[in-house]
Design a protein around this motif. Sequence first.
Motif, mmCIF file in Angstrom:
data_model
loop_
_atom_site.group_PDB
_atom_site.id
_atom_site.type_symbol
_atom_site.label_atom_id
_atom_site.label_comp_id
_atom_site.label_asym_id
_atom_site.label_seq_id
_atom_site.Cartn_x
_atom_site.Cartn_y
_atom_site.Cartn_z
ATOM 1 N N CYS A 178 -4.252 -0.556 -5.898
ATOM 2 C CA CYS A 178 -3.937 0.589 -5.814
ATOM 3 C C CYS A 178 -3.222 -0.430 -4.339
ATOM 4 C CB CYS A 178 -5.519 1.278 -5.178
ATOM 5 S SG CYS A 178 -5.464 1.955 -6.273
ATOM 6 N N ALA A 179 -2.691 -1.073 -4.110
ATOM 7 C CA ALA A 179 -2.436 -1.396 -2.583
ATOM 8 C C ALA A 179 -2.080 -0.873 -2.143
ATOM 9 C CB ALA A 179 -0.999 -3.001 -2.426
ATOM 10 N N GLY A 181 -3.525 -3.078 3.481
ATOM 11 C CA GLY A 181 -4.054 -3.946 4.197
ATOM 12 C C GLY A 181 -5.100 -4.964 3.731
ATOM 13 N N LYS A 182 -5.989 -4.297 2.588
ATOM 14 C CA LYS A 182 -6.580 -5.454 2.018
ATOM 15 C C LYS A 182 -5.800 -6.730 1.644
ATOM 16 C CE LYS A 182 -10.399 -2.096 1.977
ATOM 17 N NZ LYS A 182 -9.173 -0.804 2.124
ATOM 18 N N ASP A 199 1.305 -0.246 -6.514
ATOM 19 C CA ASP A 199 0.401 0.811 -6.527
ATOM 20 C C ASP A 199 1.333 2.164 -7.526
ATOM 21 O OD1 ASP A 199 -0.482 1.948 -3.730
ATOM 22 O OD2 ASP A 199 0.741 3.552 -4.111
ATOM 23 N N ARG A 221 3.008 4.298 -5.565
ATOM 24 C CA ARG A 221 4.200 5.215 -4.626
ATOM 25 C C ARG A 221 5.349 3.542 -4.284
ATOM 26 N NH1 ARG A 221 1.818 7.372 1.016
ATOM 27 N NH2 ARG A 221 -0.075 5.230 0.263
ATOM 28 N N ASP A 240 -9.273 -0.456 -4.725
ATOM 29 C CA ASP A 240 -9.233 0.004 -3.408
ATOM 30 C C ASP A 240 -8.793 1.587 -3.160
ATOM 31 O OD1 ASP A 240 -9.961 0.848 -0.437
ATOM 32 O OD2 ASP A 240 -8.035 -0.150 -0.293
HETATM 33 C C1 LIG Z 1 -7.511 3.535 -0.480
HETATM 34 S S1 LIG Z 1 -5.266 3.893 -0.351
HETATM 35 C C2 LIG Z 1 -5.304 1.784 -0.542
HETATM 36 C C3 LIG Z 1 -5.480 1.435 0.313
HETATM 37 C C4 LIG Z 1 -5.073 -0.007 0.037
HETATM 38 N N1 LIG Z 1 -5.193 -0.641 -0.239
HETATM 39 C C5 LIG Z 1 -5.013 -0.537 2.101
HETATM 40 O O1 LIG Z 1 -6.166 -1.400 2.656
HETATM 41 O O2 LIG Z 1 -4.392 -0.372 3.203
HETATM 42 C C6 LIG Z 1 -5.355 4.601 -2.601
HETATM 43 C C7 LIG Z 1 -3.880 3.639 -3.046
HETATM 44 O O3 LIG Z 1 -3.828 3.609 -4.104
HETATM 45 C C8 LIG Z 1 -2.260 4.960 -4.942
HETATM 46 N N2 LIG Z 1 -2.951 5.326 -5.826
HETATM 47 C C9 LIG Z 1 -3.317 6.788 -5.627
HETATM 48 N N3 LIG Z 1 -2.944 6.630 -7.564
HETATM 49 C C10 LIG Z 1 -3.079 5.379 -7.879
HETATM 50 C C11 LIG Z 1 -2.959 5.251 -9.371
HETATM 51 N N4 LIG Z 1 -2.894 5.879 -10.586
HETATM 52 N N5 LIG Z 1 -2.513 3.420 -9.683
HETATM 53 C C12 LIG Z 1 -2.338 2.871 -8.482
HETATM 54 N N6 LIG Z 1 -2.383 2.967 -7.056
HETATM 55 C C13 LIG Z 1 -2.422 4.683 -7.237
HETATM 56 C C14 LIG Z 1 -2.155 5.975 -3.607
HETATM 57 O O4 LIG Z 1 -1.193 5.674 -3.248
HETATM 58 C C15 LIG Z 1 -3.141 4.944 -2.287
HETATM 59 O O5 LIG Z 1 -1.723 4.069 -1.477
#
Ligand SMILES: C[S@@+](CC[C@H](N)C(=O)[O-])C[C@H]1O[C@@H](n2cnc3c(N)ncnc32)[C@H](O)[C@@H]1O
Length: 441
Positions: free
Chosen positions: A267-268, A272-273, A291, A293, A328
Motif C-alpha cells: 500500500c505504497a 513515504g515509507k 497501490d 491508485r 501500511d
Molecule cells: C495509509 S496509505 C499509505 C501511505 C504510504 N505507505 C506512505 O507511507 O506514504 C494507504 C494506501 O493504501 C492504498 N490502498 C487502499 N486499498 C488498497 C488495496 N486493496 N490494495 C493496495 N493498496 C490499497 C491507498 O490507495 C493508499 O495509498
Amino acid sequence: MNPSIAANQQRLFLAFVAELRPHVRRDSALPRRIKELLARQRAIGSRDRKLYRELIYTWLRFLPWTDPLLDQDPALAGKVIAWLAPELKATSHYRAALCADWPVAPASLAEKAAMLTARVAGAQPADAPFAVPRAEPTRLEAGFQPDPSSQVSGLRIQVSDLLPAWFAEHCPAAFQPPHLDAINSRANVWVRLQCNDRNIVLDEFRAKQWTWETAADFPDALCLPPNAEVANTDAYRRGFVEIQDLGSQLVLATAPIPPGGRWLDACAGAGGKTLQLARLLSDVGHVDATDIRPEILEELRDRAQRARLTNVRITNIPEAAYDGILVDAPCSGSGTWRRQPHLKWYVKPETISSFAKTQLAILTAHAPRVKPGGVLIYATCSLSHHENHDVVAAFLQAHPQFKAVPAADTHGGTFDGLGTTLLPGTRNTDGFYVATLRASA
Ligand SMILES: C[S@@+](CC[C@H](N)C(=O)[O-])C[C@H]1O[C@@H](n2cnc3c(N)ncnc32)[C@H](O)[C@@H]1O
C-alpha cells in the motif's frame, strides 16, 4: 495591525466558514475543497492564504466549541477561533488585533476550556476529569473576568467534546491528556534525512536561520520550525530530505529490517515509507511498490528518482514470494486527526468497521507471498483497536503459520502482545500502530 484590516479578514474568514460548513460532516476530501476555495481568491496574497488556512483548520479542530457561537454571534466565534489558532507568523498580528483584550491562550486544553467558559459561557467547564487545578480560578479571576456582553447561552465548552464521543470505546487513552492535547494541536514539521552527508542539508537550513530539534533515538529525523517551507529548499528538490512525521518514520524502526532482501510495499501510496524502506535495505536490497491508485504511484516514481534510489520498482503485478511485505493499510486516519481535523467529524463507527474488513482482506491477500521465515509488517495511522489489535488477532487466528514478534524497540509506544501503539501525546507525533508478523520457516 490596523483593526479594520483584521475586521475585514475576519469577515472573509467567516464567509469561507459559511461556504464550507455544509460539507464538514459529509466530505472526506474537505482539505481539497479548502485548497480550491483559497486558490479561487485571486485578490489575496500568500501570507493571507496561510492565515485563512490556519483559521479554517483551527475552526475544524475546535468545531464543537465554536459551532453554537457561529449561529448566535459569528464575530465572537471569529474572535474565539483567532484566540485558539496556533502561534505562527501568519496568525499573530491578526490575533493581536482581534484579541487585544484577552490574555494569551494557555497551552493546555483544560486551561483553554476554563478560560473560554469563563469568558463566553459564564461557568466552569463541566468536564470533571479535566477540571483546571485549584490555582487556576485565581488567575481566571485576576485576568479573565466573565464579560457579560459576550455571554452565549447554552454554550458547553468541554475538552472531551473535541473527539467524537463514540471514539471513547475505540481508544479511551485518546481522551486523556497529553494525547487529547496533542490530537487537537497543530502538527510539527518533521523531515527525514536521506543522504549520507547530512551537512549538505544542515548547512542550507542554518543559512535560512532555521533551528531544529532531533530525535535522540532516530538521528535522521529533524523537527523544524512551523514556518519552515521545506519544499522550497534545494535539499528537498535534490532529494536529500523528505517531509515525514516522526510517527510515520518510527513505524519501520520498530521492526527488524536488515540490509538486503526483496520486499513489497503493498500500500505504497506516494511512497513515504517506500523510500525509507529502500534506504534501510540499501543497494543490496530491493522494494517493489504497489497501490490500487496508479496515479499516486507516479508521485512515488518522482520522489524515488529525486532521492536517487535505484532499488525501487513500481509494479501492479507483485511477485510470488518476498522476504518482507509492508502493509501500511488504508485506515480511518485517527492518528492523524490533528492534520486532518475534519476526519474527526466525518469518520463514523461504520467507517471503522468497513476499514477493518478491508485491512484484513489486504493482509489475507498478501500472506501467501511471504517466504517461509519472512515478515509481514502491518501498520495503520489509526488509534482504534478495531483497526489495529483486532485485525491482527483475526488475521493470526486464520493464519496460524504467522506469529507476532515483539517490537525490537517501541520508541515510546506500548506493545499490546501483538503490536505497538504510539499515541500522539507520547512524543507529540502522529499516532500509529505497527505489528510484525513472522511466517514460520
Ligand atoms: C495509509 S496509505 C499509505 C501511505 C504510504 N505507505 C506512505 O507511507 O506514504 C494507504 C494506501 O493504501 C492504498 N490502498 C487502499 N486499498 C488498497 C488495496 N486493496 N490494495 C493496495 N493498496 C490499497 C491507498 O490507495 C493508499 O495509498
